[in-house]
Design a protein around this motif. Structure first.
Motif, PDB file in Angstrom:
ATOM      1  N   VAL A   1       0.792  -1.005  -0.010  1.00 46.77           N
ATOM      2  CA  VAL A   1      -0.042  -0.158  -0.275  1.00 46.77           C
ATOM      3  C   VAL A   1       0.472   1.125  -0.126  1.00 46.77           C
ATOM      4  O   VAL A   1       2.139   1.175   0.909  1.00 46.77           O
ATOM      5  N   LEU A   2       0.302   2.518  -1.079  1.00 47.06           N
ATOM      6  CA  LEU A   2       1.410   4.197  -0.865  1.00 47.06           C
ATOM      7  C   LEU A   2       0.075   4.851  -0.641  1.00 47.06           C
ATOM      8  O   LEU A   2      -0.518   4.176  -0.994  1.00 47.06           O
ATOM      9  N   GLU A   3       0.544   5.741   0.230  1.00 48.32           N
ATOM     10  CA  GLU A   3      -0.268   6.762   0.472  1.00 48.32           C
ATOM     11  C   GLU A   3       0.477   8.313   1.383  1.00 48.32           C
ATOM     12  O   GLU A   3       1.660   7.691   1.416  1.00 48.32           O
TER      13      GLU A   3
ATOM     14  N   PHE B   1       4.848   8.400   1.164  1.00 50.39           N
ATOM     15  CA  PHE B   1       5.740   9.288   0.716  1.00 50.39           C
ATOM     16  C   PHE B   1       5.247  10.995   1.739  1.00 50.39           C
ATOM     17  O   PHE B   1       4.554  11.431   1.426  1.00 50.39           O
ATOM     18  N   SER B   2       6.219  11.321   1.623  1.00 49.18           N
ATOM     19  CA  SER B   2       6.987  12.593   2.191  1.00 49.18           C
ATOM     20  C   SER B   2       7.944  13.033   2.488  1.00 49.18           C
ATOM     21  O   SER B   2       9.155  12.112   2.650  1.00 49.18           O
ATOM     22  N   THR B   3       8.305  14.396   2.440  1.00 50.72           N
ATOM     23  CA  THR B   3       9.022  14.845   2.219  1.00 50.72           C
ATOM     24  C   THR B   3       9.598  15.917   4.103  1.00 50.72           C
ATOM     25  O   THR B   3      10.566  16.386   3.652  1.00 50.72           O
ATOM     26  N   THR B   4       8.762  15.370   4.441  1.00 50.59           N
ATOM     27  CA  THR B   4       8.673  16.090   6.202  1.00 50.59           C
ATOM     28  C   THR B   4       8.908  15.668   7.033  1.00 50.59           C
ATOM     29  O   THR B   4       9.402  15.592   8.000  1.00 50.59           O
ATOM     30  N   LEU B   5       8.446  14.714   7.215  1.00 53.36           N
ATOM     31  CA  LEU B   5       8.360  12.916   8.113  1.00 53.36           C
ATOM     32  C   LEU B   5       9.637  12.467   8.208  1.00 53.36           C
ATOM     33  O   LEU B   5      10.199  12.350   7.027  1.00 53.36           O
TER      34      LEU B   5
ATOM     35  N   GLU C   1       7.260   2.160   5.752  1.00 55.41           N
ATOM     36  CA  GLU C   1       9.083   2.712   5.559  1.00 55.41           C
ATOM     37  C   GLU C   1       8.165   3.884   5.079  1.00 55.41           C
ATOM     38  O   GLU C   1       7.284   4.347   3.707  1.00 55.41           O
ATOM     39  N   LEU C   2       9.810   4.872   5.036  1.00 56.02           N
ATOM     40  CA  LEU C   2       8.744   6.598   4.902  1.00 56.02           C
ATOM     41  C   LEU C   2      10.070   6.739   2.873  1.00 56.02           C
ATOM     42  O   LEU C   2      11.032   6.083   3.056  1.00 56.02           O
ATOM     43  N   VAL C   3       9.207   7.453   2.287  1.00 52.23           N
ATOM     44  CA  VAL C   3      10.233   7.444   0.740  1.00 52.23           C
ATOM     45  C   VAL C   3      10.287   8.644   0.987  1.00 52.23           C
ATOM     46  O   VAL C   3       9.053   9.479   0.581  1.00 52.23           O
ATOM     47  N   ALA C   4      10.962   9.493   0.896  1.00 47.33           N
ATOM     48  CA  ALA C   4      10.477  10.775   0.546  1.00 47.33           C
ATOM     49  C   ALA C   4      11.607  11.375  -1.179  1.00 47.33           C
ATOM     50  O   ALA C   4      11.997  12.376  -1.165  1.00 47.33           O
ATOM     51  N   SER C   5      11.823  10.266  -1.142  1.00 45.62           N
ATOM     52  CA  SER C   5      12.539  10.531  -3.245  1.00 45.62           C
ATOM     53  C   SER C   5      11.454  10.793  -3.840  1.00 45.62           C
ATOM     54  O   SER C   5      10.565  10.598  -3.501  1.00 45.62           O
ATOM     55  N   ASP C   6      11.566  10.659  -5.133  1.00 49.66           N
ATOM     56  CA  ASP C   6      10.481  10.839  -5.772  1.00 49.66           C
ATOM     57  C   ASP C   6       9.572  10.049  -5.747  1.00 49.66           C
ATOM     58  O   ASP C   6      10.078   8.920  -6.478  1.00 49.66           O
ATOM     59  N   PRO C   7       8.137   9.986  -6.218  1.00 51.91           N
ATOM     60  CA  PRO C   7       6.829   9.232  -6.171  1.00 51.91           C
ATOM     61  C   PRO C   7       7.522   7.926  -7.717  1.00 51.91           C
ATOM     62  O   PRO C   7       7.620   7.279  -7.084  1.00 51.91           O
ATOM     63  N   VAL C   8       7.393   9.017  -9.068  1.00 49.81           N
ATOM     64  CA  VAL C   8       7.822   8.091  -9.571  1.00 49.81           C
ATOM     65  C   VAL C   8       8.888   7.273  -9.682  1.00 49.81           C
ATOM     66  O   VAL C   8       8.298   6.259 -10.067  1.00 49.81           O
ATOM     67  N   ALA C   9      10.173   7.097  -9.537  1.00 43.87           N
ATOM     68  CA  ALA C   9      11.042   6.491  -9.985  1.00 43.87           C
ATOM     69  C   ALA C   9      10.827   5.256  -8.328  1.00 43.87           C
ATOM     70  O   ALA C   9      11.249   4.164  -9.447  1.00 43.87           O
ATOM     71  N   LYS C  10      10.258   5.619  -7.912  1.00 44.88           N
ATOM     72  CA  LYS C  10      10.423   4.838  -6.418  1.00 44.88           C
ATOM     73  C   LYS C  10       9.743   3.572  -6.977  1.00 44.88           C
ATOM     74  O   LYS C  10       9.592   2.262  -6.839  1.00 44.88           O
ATOM     75  N   VAL C  11       8.154   4.167  -7.504  1.00 41.37           N
ATOM     76  CA  VAL C  11       6.836   2.874  -8.183  1.00 41.37           C
ATOM     77  C   VAL C  11       7.411   2.434  -8.926  1.00 41.37           C
ATOM     78  O   VAL C  11       6.820   1.240  -8.878  1.00 41.37           O
ATOM     79  N   ARG C  12       8.021   2.813 -10.211  1.00 38.89           N
ATOM     80  CA  ARG C  12       9.011   2.309 -11.165  1.00 38.89           C
ATOM     81  C   ARG C  12       9.606   1.454 -10.861  1.00 38.89           C
ATOM     82  O   ARG C  12       9.687   0.282 -11.327  1.00 38.89           O
ATOM     83  N   GLU C  13      10.436   1.151  -9.264  1.00 39.28           N
ATOM     84  CA  GLU C  13      11.104   0.224  -9.134  1.00 39.28           C
ATOM     85  C   GLU C  13      10.169  -0.689  -8.395  1.00 39.28           C
ATOM     86  O   GLU C  13      10.905  -1.748  -8.640  1.00 39.28           O
TER      87      GLU C  13
END
Length: 196
Positions: A69-71, A96-100, A109-121
């Protein structure tokens, strides 16, 4: 390859939440949560029920659609405000957060990087499909990556609120193929669209 599926509840006028972004199904919410709606979710999409609902309904089924799940941060914080740090412990859970800067739950898992790149991965990994739960801002950022829409269309209008793809999505007209639909007696329609 795994698909990114935006599985989301929407009003007839295209909103996923009210103007304040609060949980529309919460205690002060306006969303119609009928018995047949809950039964359909438990039978067809059990993995999309949060842990507390799964427990209350005695749902133990793993589910066949999603394992991740992605949010976005704002959607995630609705749960945090209710005292729930990980609503989906039965799924891999990415926020996905750049502030948390620190995850409130070890398995989130916190993801601060580009969401598009992460989803492609993520799409390249083995597993079931990826569930994009929202919110609208993250859906807008991932608009071009969405392979399927499953819209739980409520028989409800609210006039204004958080749009399906957020307030800052770029104009990009796309055609979708209706590949499945189920209409519940209560009036909610589950509409499945695949990118054309």
């Amino acid at each position: 390859m795994r698909k990114l599926v935006y599985y989301i509840a929407s009003t007839l006028d295209g909103f996923i939440a009210g103007p304040d972004g609060a949980d529309p199904t919460g205690p002060d919410g306006f969303w119609p949560v009928s018995g047949d709606y809950v039964q359909y979710l438990a039978a067809q999409y059990p993995e999309t029920l949060p842990a507390h609902a799964r427990k209350a309904l005695s749902v133990e089924a793993e589910g066949t659609h999603f394992d991740t799940v992605l949010e976005g941060r704002k959607t995630y914080e609705i749960g945090l405000d209710a005292g729930i740090a990980d609503a989906y412990p039965h799924l891999r859970h990415l926020v996905f957060s750049t502030t948390l800067t620190e995850s409130p739950a070890p398995a989130v898992e916190l993801v601060a990087s580009d969401p598009v790149a992460k989803v492609r991965e993520l799409k390249q990994e083995d597993g079931k499909d990826l569930w994009l739960i929202g919110g609208g801002e993250l859906a807008g950022a991932l608009y071009a990556e969405i392979d399927q829409l499953i819209v739980k269309l409520a028989p409800l209008t609210i006039g204004t609120g958080i749009p399906l793809f957020g307030r800052s999505a770029a104009f990009d007209a796309r055609l979708w193929n209706l590949t499945d639909h189920v209409v519940l007696e209560s009036g909610t329609a589950f509409l499945t669209y695949t990118r054309g």
